[in-house]
Scaffold this motif. Sequence first.
Motif: not given
Length: 235
Positions: A106-111, A170-187
């Motif tokens: 909530q205060s790190n990955m999501g932000v 795991d489910l929550s984290a992968i959805c967070e990572i998909d947020q920038p990944k889906s607009i071209g960010y290489n995580a």
Amino acid sequence: MSQPLKFYFDFLNQSSRALYILLEASKIPFEAIPISMLKGEHLTGEFRDKVNRFRKLPAITDHGYQLSENSAIFRHLAREKLVPEHWYPRRHLGRSRIDEYLAWQQSNMGVATTEYFQQKWLVPYLQKTRPTDNAVNVAGKQLEHTLNEFEQLFLNSRKFMLGDNISFADLSAICEIDQPKSIGYNAFQNRNKLARWYEAVREELGPHYKEVLGEFESKLKRSGSGQGVAQAVKQ
């Protein structure tokens, strides 16, 4: 016969995607009610009065009870519905570990993922301008730091965050990572452990995840005329 839970969501929002996948994977009966954040549908007085007083997504109504906030909805489902044990396991302090991750998220990955998504895609979309290089670079550095921390703090030699079984963390984290990944960010650059974990989670989630991610990515590609506010995508 009791009424199914009503789930209000927008796949542009990472928490909406995570909870939608959880509902589908857990075979919990629900009525899916899409709400357009870009059109500001969650900000209307009707939404506030009839769905959620915080005017946030995702949101649920269950037997007339209104609830928002990703973690609160998830824990409500775990308590009140037949959610398979592996999503929120009691053994080996599994629930405490998931709660710890969700608090950190909530205060790190999501932000970090939200800020990058806003600066790179959402603000330019709403204002019909190009992304501001400085703002994108600052958000990118914050995201780099956060992903490094995530890999160091939460991933290990095991398949998933809690071991051999996938959990809501795991489910929550992968959805967070998909947020920038889906607009071209290489995580995954210089993050082999993160890449291995991501592939394991993606494969385990199967068609429910693939369908929801596809809907999110197609929504990004579609142009529209809706108006909204930049803070909207964060739940």
